[in-house]
Design a protein around this motif. Structure first.
Motif, PDB file in Angstrom:
ATOM      1  N   ALA A  48       0.838  -1.203   0.000  1.00 22.65           N
ATOM      2  CA  ALA A  48       0.000   0.000   0.000  1.00 22.65           C
ATOM      3  C   ALA A  48       0.873   1.253   0.000  1.00 22.65           C
ATOM      4  CB  ALA A  48      -0.914   0.015   1.221  1.00 22.65           C
ATOM      5  N   LYS A  49       0.388   2.279  -0.655  1.00 24.10           N
ATOM      6  CA  LYS A  49       1.095   3.568  -0.702  1.00 24.10           C
ATOM      7  C   LYS A  49       1.290   4.109   0.718  1.00 24.10           C
ATOM      8  CE  LYS A  49       0.796   8.080  -2.940  1.00 24.10           C
ATOM      9  NZ  LYS A  49       0.004   8.932  -3.838  1.00 24.10           N
ATOM     10  N   PHE A  50       0.266   3.923   1.552  1.00 26.75           N
ATOM     11  CA  PHE A  50       0.313   4.355   2.951  1.00 26.75           C
ATOM     12  C   PHE A  50      -0.067   3.164   3.828  1.00 26.75           C
ATOM     13  CE2 PHE A  50      -1.219   7.963   0.403  1.00 26.75           C
ATOM     14  CZ  PHE A  50      -0.194   8.878   0.629  1.00 26.75           C
ATOM     15  N   PRO A  51       0.675   2.906   4.898  1.00 29.55           N
ATOM     16  CA  PRO A  51       0.292   1.810   5.795  1.00 29.55           C
ATOM     17  C   PRO A  51      -0.984   2.168   6.555  1.00 29.55           C
ATOM     18  CG  PRO A  51       2.140   3.016   6.711  1.00 29.55           C
ATOM     19  CD  PRO A  51       1.881   3.592   5.343  1.00 29.55           C
ATOM     20  N   ILE A  52      -1.756   1.170   6.892  1.00 28.72           N
ATOM     21  CA  ILE A  52      -2.975   1.414   7.661  1.00 28.72           C
ATOM     22  C   ILE A  52      -2.592   1.932   9.043  1.00 28.72           C
ATOM     23  CG2 ILE A  52      -3.144  -0.954   8.575  1.00 28.72           C
ATOM     24  CD1 ILE A  52      -6.240  -0.650   8.184  1.00 28.72           C
ATOM     25  N   GLU A  53      -3.347   2.895   9.524  1.00 23.58           N
ATOM     26  CA  GLU A  53      -3.143   3.446  10.869  1.00 23.58           C
ATOM     27  C   GLU A  53      -4.259   2.909  11.748  1.00 23.58           C
ATOM     28  OE1 GLU A  53      -3.351   7.716  13.243  1.00 23.58           O
ATOM     29  OE2 GLU A  53      -3.545   7.688  11.062  1.00 23.58           O
ATOM     30  N   LEU A  54      -3.910   2.330  12.879  1.00 20.00           N
ATOM     31  CA  LEU A  54      -4.906   1.786  13.794  1.00 20.00           C
ATOM     32  C   LEU A  54      -4.959   2.620  15.063  1.00 20.00           C
ATOM     33  CD1 LEU A  54      -4.034  -1.996  13.381  1.00 20.00           C
ATOM     34  CD2 LEU A  54      -5.862  -0.702  12.261  1.00 20.00           C
ATOM     35  N   VAL A  55      -6.175   2.919  15.508  1.00 17.78           N
ATOM     36  CA  VAL A  55      -6.381   3.687  16.733  1.00 17.78           C
ATOM     37  C   VAL A  55      -7.432   2.991  17.586  1.00 17.78           C
ATOM     38  CG1 VAL A  55      -5.735   5.897  15.700  1.00 17.78           C
ATOM     39  CG2 VAL A  55      -8.121   5.176  15.667  1.00 17.78           C
ATOM     40  N   GLU A  56      -7.342   3.201  18.889  1.00 20.55           N
ATOM     41  CA  GLU A  56      -8.326   2.627  19.798  1.00 20.55           C
ATOM     42  C   GLU A  56      -9.532   3.545  19.928  1.00 20.55           C
ATOM     43  OE1 GLU A  56      -5.696  -0.054  22.897  1.00 20.55           O
ATOM     44  OE2 GLU A  56      -6.733   1.699  23.650  1.00 20.55           O
ATOM     45  N   ALA A  57     -10.686   2.976  19.744  1.00 18.70           N
ATOM     46  CA  ALA A  57     -11.949   3.681  19.983  1.00 18.70           C
ATOM     47  C   ALA A  57     -13.028   2.618  20.130  1.00 18.70           C
ATOM     48  CB  ALA A  57     -12.277   4.635  18.842  1.00 18.70           C
ATOM     49  N   ASP A  58     -13.728   2.676  21.221  1.00 20.83           N
ATOM     50  CA  ASP A  58     -14.765   1.698  21.549  1.00 20.83           C
ATOM     51  C   ASP A  58     -16.117   2.397  21.458  1.00 20.83           C
ATOM     52  OD1 ASP A  58     -16.628   0.062  22.965  1.00 20.83           O
ATOM     53  OD2 ASP A  58     -15.025  -0.781  24.182  1.00 20.83           O
ATOM     54  N   LEU A  59     -17.036   1.816  20.702  1.00 26.56           N
ATOM     55  CA  LEU A  59     -18.357   2.444  20.516  1.00 26.56           C
ATOM     56  C   LEU A  59     -19.143   2.610  21.806  1.00 26.56           C
ATOM     57  CD1 LEU A  59     -19.562   0.773  17.214  1.00 26.56           C
ATOM     58  CD2 LEU A  59     -18.945   3.150  17.563  1.00 26.56           C
ATOM     59  N   THR A  60     -18.784   1.889  22.841  1.00 25.06           N
ATOM     60  CA  THR A  60     -19.505   2.000  24.111  1.00 25.06           C
ATOM     61  C   THR A  60     -18.891   3.055  25.032  1.00 25.06           C
ATOM     62  OG1 THR A  60     -18.228   0.241  25.200  1.00 25.06           O
ATOM     63  CG2 THR A  60     -20.218  -0.424  23.979  1.00 25.06           C
ATOM     64  N   LYS A  61     -17.844   3.748  24.536  1.00 30.35           N
ATOM     65  CA  LYS A  61     -17.165   4.763  25.340  1.00 30.35           C
ATOM     66  C   LYS A  61     -16.981   6.041  24.526  1.00 30.35           C
ATOM     67  CE  LYS A  61     -14.710   1.195  27.806  1.00 30.35           C
ATOM     68  NZ  LYS A  61     -13.485   0.427  27.872  1.00 30.35           N
ATOM     69  N   ASP A  62     -16.973   7.170  25.209  1.00 30.26           N
ATOM     70  CA  ASP A  62     -16.804   8.463  24.540  1.00 30.26           C
ATOM     71  C   ASP A  62     -15.357   8.716  24.104  1.00 30.26           C
ATOM     72  OD1 ASP A  62     -19.491   9.094  24.870  1.00 30.26           O
ATOM     73  OD2 ASP A  62     -19.147  10.090  26.794  1.00 30.26           O
ATOM     74  N   GLU A  63     -14.408   8.158  24.829  1.00 28.01           N
ATOM     75  CA  GLU A  63     -13.002   8.455  24.582  1.00 28.01           C
ATOM     76  C   GLU A  63     -12.551   7.919  23.230  1.00 28.01           C
ATOM     77  OE1 GLU A  63     -13.975   6.550  27.337  1.00 28.01           O
ATOM     78  OE2 GLU A  63     -14.202   8.330  28.569  1.00 28.01           O
ATOM     79  N   GLY A  64     -11.704   8.709  22.573  1.00 26.45           N
ATOM     80  CA  GLY A  64     -11.028   8.264  21.371  1.00 26.45           C
ATOM     81  C   GLY A  64     -11.666   8.655  20.050  1.00 26.45           C
ATOM     82  N   TRP A  65     -12.933   9.026  20.067  1.00 23.21           N
ATOM     83  CA  TRP A  65     -13.614   9.280  18.795  1.00 23.21           C
ATOM     84  C   TRP A  65     -13.204  10.583  18.134  1.00 23.21           C
ATOM     85  CZ3 TRP A  65     -15.113   5.443  16.195  1.00 23.21           C
ATOM     86  CH2 TRP A  65     -15.453   4.268  16.859  1.00 23.21           C
ATOM     87  N   ASP A  66     -13.000  11.642  18.910  1.00 24.84           N
ATOM     88  CA  ASP A  66     -12.562  12.905  18.315  1.00 24.84           C
ATOM     89  C   ASP A  66     -11.198  12.728  17.649  1.00 24.84           C
ATOM     90  OD1 ASP A  66     -14.823  14.372  18.964  1.00 24.84           O
ATOM     91  OD2 ASP A  66     -14.021  14.997  20.905  1.00 24.84           O
ATOM     92  N   ALA A  67     -10.292  12.037  18.325  1.00 24.31           N
ATOM     93  CA  ALA A  67      -8.958  11.803  17.753  1.00 24.31           C
ATOM     94  C   ALA A  67      -9.040  10.881  16.539  1.00 24.31           C
ATOM     95  CB  ALA A  67      -8.037  11.192  18.812  1.00 24.31           C
ATOM     96  N   ALA A  68      -9.933   9.904  16.568  1.00 22.62           N
ATOM     97  CA  ALA A  68     -10.064   8.974  15.444  1.00 22.62           C
ATOM     98  C   ALA A  68     -10.529   9.700  14.184  1.00 22.62           C
ATOM     99  CB  ALA A  68     -11.035   7.852  15.801  1.00 22.62           C
TER     100      ALA A  68
END
Length: 131
Positions: A48-68
């Motif tokens: 791939a031209k760019f490697p996949i970036e993985l981030v933590e975000a759980d749909l049952t929690k508020d944390e992480g979604w803005d950054a994702a």
């Protein structure tokens, strides 16, 4: 492009196609520590031209979604919390609908906060919705 629940069946295929087309793909997983789900994603498209970036975000929690969502031009919301049918049996409607609805709202709130950059949102559903 953000792909939620990127370790899921449909999301993995979506991410693979996006990577093959040269997009930068960020995918959400509940835990980066879950090697069984994370490692196969890293080798989805080795050239791939760019490697996949993985981030933590759980749909049952508020944390992480803005950054994702931050910096993304598109969001493909394929994730949905799903109960374990083997050990828990068939859940009632609220056990399926409420977590999915709340998770989708979390994603959409993060998208709204990034409205200047996010141009498209795609929402998918689950086979469970026809049950």
């Amino acid at each position: 492009i953000l792909v939620t629940g990127v370790s899921g069946y449909i999301a993995t295929h979506v991410a693979k196609l996006l990577l093959e087309d040269g997009y930068r793909v960020r995918g959400t997983v509940r835990s980066l520590q879950n090697e069984a789900k994370v490692e196969p994603l890293k080798s989805l498209v080795p050239d791939a031209k760019f490697p996949i970036e993985l981030v933590e975000a759980d749909l049952t929690k508020d944390e992480g979604w803005d950054a994702a969502v931050s910096g993304c031009i598109g969001v493909m919301h394929t994730a949905s919390p799903f109960p374990n049918l083997v050990s828990g049996g068939i859940p009632d409607e609220a056990a399926l609908v409420e977590p999915a609805k709340e998770g989708t709202l979390r994603v959409l709130k993060a998208v709204a906060a990034q409205a200047a950059t996010v141009k498209r949102v795609v929402l998918t559903s689950s086979f469970a919705s026809v049950h």
